[in-house]
Design a protein around this motif. Structure first.
Motif, PDB file in Angstrom:
ATOM      1  N   LYS A  63       0.838  -1.202   0.000  1.00 46.81           N
ATOM      2  CA  LYS A  63       0.000   0.000   0.000  1.00 46.81           C
ATOM      3  C   LYS A  63       0.871   1.249   0.000  1.00 46.81           C
ATOM      4  O   LYS A  63       1.278   1.725   1.059  1.00 46.81           O
ATOM      5  CB  LYS A  63      -0.923   0.001   1.230  1.00 46.81           C
ATOM      6  N   LYS A  99      -6.755   8.237  -0.699  1.00 48.79           N
ATOM      7  CA  LYS A  99      -7.922   8.752   0.040  1.00 48.79           C
ATOM      8  C   LYS A  99      -8.654   9.831  -0.735  1.00 48.79           C
ATOM      9  O   LYS A  99      -8.906  10.929  -0.237  1.00 48.79           O
ATOM     10  CB  LYS A  99      -7.502   9.254   1.419  1.00 48.79           C
ATOM     11  N   THR A 157     -12.002   5.068  11.026  1.00 45.73           N
ATOM     12  CA  THR A 157     -10.557   5.216  10.832  1.00 45.73           C
ATOM     13  C   THR A 157      -9.803   5.037  12.153  1.00 45.73           C
ATOM     14  O   THR A 157     -10.392   5.111  13.236  1.00 45.73           O
ATOM     15  CB  THR A 157     -10.230   6.577  10.179  1.00 45.73           C
ATOM     16  N   SER A 158      -8.500   4.815  12.016  1.00 45.91           N
ATOM     17  CA  SER A 158      -7.701   4.444  13.189  1.00 45.91           C
ATOM     18  C   SER A 158      -7.371   5.627  14.087  1.00 45.91           C
ATOM     19  O   SER A 158      -6.973   5.441  15.230  1.00 45.91           O
ATOM     20  CB  SER A 158      -6.391   3.805  12.719  1.00 45.91           C
ATOM     21  N   GLN A 227       1.034   2.840  15.588  1.00 48.17           N
ATOM     22  CA  GLN A 227      -0.140   3.458  16.235  1.00 48.17           C
ATOM     23  C   GLN A 227      -0.615   2.674  17.466  1.00 48.17           C
ATOM     24  O   GLN A 227      -1.627   3.001  18.071  1.00 48.17           O
ATOM     25  CB  GLN A 227      -1.285   3.616  15.227  1.00 48.17           C
ATOM     26  N   SER A 250       2.915  -0.217   8.412  1.00 45.81           N
ATOM     27  CA  SER A 250       3.844   0.607   7.616  1.00 45.81           C
ATOM     28  C   SER A 250       5.128   0.827   8.409  1.00 45.81           C
ATOM     29  O   SER A 250       6.085   0.054   8.274  1.00 45.81           O
ATOM     30  CB  SER A 250       3.188   1.941   7.226  1.00 45.81           C
ATOM     31  N   ARG A 251       5.145   1.843   9.301  1.00 45.15           N
ATOM     32  CA  ARG A 251       6.402   2.147  10.004  1.00 45.15           C
ATOM     33  C   ARG A 251       6.935   0.973  10.806  1.00 45.15           C
ATOM     34  O   ARG A 251       8.159   0.807  10.948  1.00 45.15           O
ATOM     35  CB  ARG A 251       6.200   3.371  10.916  1.00 45.15           C
TER      36      ARG A 251
HETATM   37  O1  LIG Z   1      -6.473   4.285   4.626  1.00 46.14           O
HETATM   38  C1  LIG Z   1      -5.461   4.041   5.306  1.00 46.14           C
HETATM   39  O2  LIG Z   1      -4.590   3.315   4.870  1.00 46.14           O
HETATM   40  C2  LIG Z   1      -5.421   4.523   6.691  1.00 46.14           C
HETATM   41  C3  LIG Z   1      -6.637   4.701   7.314  1.00 46.14           C
HETATM   42  C4  LIG Z   1      -6.691   4.899   8.696  1.00 46.14           C
HETATM   43  O3  LIG Z   1      -7.755   4.940   9.313  1.00 46.14           O
HETATM   44  N1  LIG Z   1      -5.518   5.004   9.387  1.00 46.14           N
HETATM   45  C5  LIG Z   1      -4.292   4.897   8.780  1.00 46.14           C
HETATM   46  O4  LIG Z   1      -3.273   4.956   9.480  1.00 46.14           O
HETATM   47  N2  LIG Z   1      -4.225   4.725   7.420  1.00 46.14           N
HETATM   48  C6  LIG Z   1      -2.921   4.686   6.724  1.00 46.14           C
HETATM   49  O5  LIG Z   1      -2.225   3.516   7.145  1.00 46.14           O
HETATM   50  C7  LIG Z   1      -0.826   3.771   7.305  1.00 46.14           C
HETATM   51  C8  LIG Z   1      -0.449   3.502   8.744  1.00 46.14           C
HETATM   52  O6  LIG Z   1       0.923   3.669   8.907  1.00 46.14           O
HETATM   53  P1  LIG Z   1       1.700   3.210  10.232  1.00 46.14           P
HETATM   54  O7  LIG Z   1       1.021   3.885  11.387  1.00 46.14           O
HETATM   55  O8  LIG Z   1       3.091   3.704   9.996  1.00 46.14           O
HETATM   56  O9  LIG Z   1       1.628   1.704  10.300  1.00 46.14           O
HETATM   57  C9  LIG Z   1      -0.616   5.207   6.858  1.00 46.14           C
HETATM   58  O10 LIG Z   1      -0.280   5.165   5.472  1.00 46.14           O
HETATM   59  C10 LIG Z   1      -1.969   5.857   7.030  1.00 46.14           C
HETATM   60  O11 LIG Z   1      -2.180   6.925   6.114  1.00 46.14           O
END
Ligand SMILES: O=C(O)c1cc(=O)[nH]c(=O)n1[C@@H]1O[C@H](COP(=O)(O)O)[C@@H](O)[C@H]1O
Length: 281
Positions: A63, A99, A157-158, A227, A250-251
């Motif tokens: 992604k 998005k 969303t997160s 997160q 991701s991170r």
């Molecule tokens: O649509 C997304 O991917 C997304 C939605 C959401 O609710 N929260 C969220 O963190 N994301 C994306 O998911 C990834 C999370 O990254 P990390 O927190 O580094 O694992 C980032 O690219 C955010 O933009």
């Protein structure tokens, strides 16, 4: 334009073969620095090439987060195009995290940009925002169906701020996030083995048993790692719908770079923890 097999079917197979993990390609400036790269287009290119090389032949989904590429203008977008093509060629499904969301007539152009088979940034699926009204996404739904692509629609969303919109109660007593899930369930009705219209539902949100998460479509679950959520949280958050969850990290993976083996090991640890959590169900 010959359509691909529907995204939901391709995703189900990839999840069965490779496990459900989705690794993000998020070239934060701070990660470029940690990797010993410059915060410039060459650094961006090196970073994304390394992640694709490390992951695309083994994870179900990659992604890329478009913002980190757009930051560098057209040259950054060119790097993104290459990353998408190379990841897909190596067998990963690509969810473009851009998005997008706009009035329907403009949404049609966003859909053309990411979901038309001949578009330079064609991706297997696109993240979209329904907060201009779910119906505004119609052109993207239609083009995705035509192309064999999919959508991931922001539902719950997160991030902690999301609740102010997503938990808002409508006049029928249902909240806004639940309404988005209901729209997606309707979109996916009757599709086998899995519909192509997924929801984004954060892994950080705790018990979601009051929501109807069984939308017969995939649930992209960001929030694991940086997160604070863990793979072990997934069954409690998603209940029976956990089988359709695509957990994103991701991170939590990327910070182990630039060494390809270290990146692979980090992703494998998350994949193992996810498998253990699902097996315990
Ligand atoms: O649509 C997304 O991917 C997304 C939605 C959401 O609710 N929260 C969220 O963190 N994301 C994306 O998911 C990834 C999370 O990254 P990390 O927190 O580094 O694992 C980032 O690219 C955010 O933009």
């Amino acid at each position: 334009m010959s359509p691909l097999e529907p995204f939901g079917a391709r995703l189900r197979r990839a999840m069965d073969e490779r496990g459900p993990l989705c690794v993000g390609i998020d070239p934060h400036a701070s990660l470029l620095t940690e990797w010993g790269l410059n915060d410039d287009v060459a650094g961006l290119e090196r970073f994304s090439r390394t992640v694709v090389e490390a992951m695309a032949d083994r994870v179900a989904v990659l992604k890329p987060q478009s913002a980190f590429f757009e930051r560098f203008g057209s040259r950054g977008v060119a790097v993104l195009e290459k990353a998408v093509a190379e990841a897909r060629a190596a067998g990963a499904l690509v969810v473009m995290d851009a998005k997008r969301g706009d009035i329907g007539s403009t949404m049609a152009a966003y859909a053309e940009s990411f979901l038309h088979k001949d578009a330079p940034l064609f991706s297997d699926a696109l993240t979209v925002s329904p907060y201009l009204g779910y119906g505004s996404l119609k052109p993207a739904v239609e083009l995705a169906r035509e192309s064999g692509a999919g959508l991931f629609v922001l539902a719950l969303t997160s991030n902690p701020e999301g609740g102010e919109v997503q938990h808002a109660l409508r006049s029928d007593g249902r909240n806004v996030g639940a309404t988005v899930l209901a729209h997606l369930a309707a979109e996916n009705a009757g599709e086998e083995p899995l519909g192509s219209f997924g929801a984004v539902v954060g892994a950080t949100l705790g018990d979601l048993s009051s929501y109807e998460l069984d939308i017969n479509g995939p649930l992209l679950a960001p929030g694991i790692g940086a997160q604070g959520a863990t793979p072990a949280d997934l069954p409690a958050v998603f209940g029976a719908a956990v089988r359709n969850v695509v957990p994103n990290v991701s991170r939590g993976v990327l910070r182990h770079g630039p060494d390809v083996v270290a990146l692979r090991d980090a992703a494998q640890r998350f994949a193992d923890e996810i498998r253990d959590a699902l097996d315990a169900e």
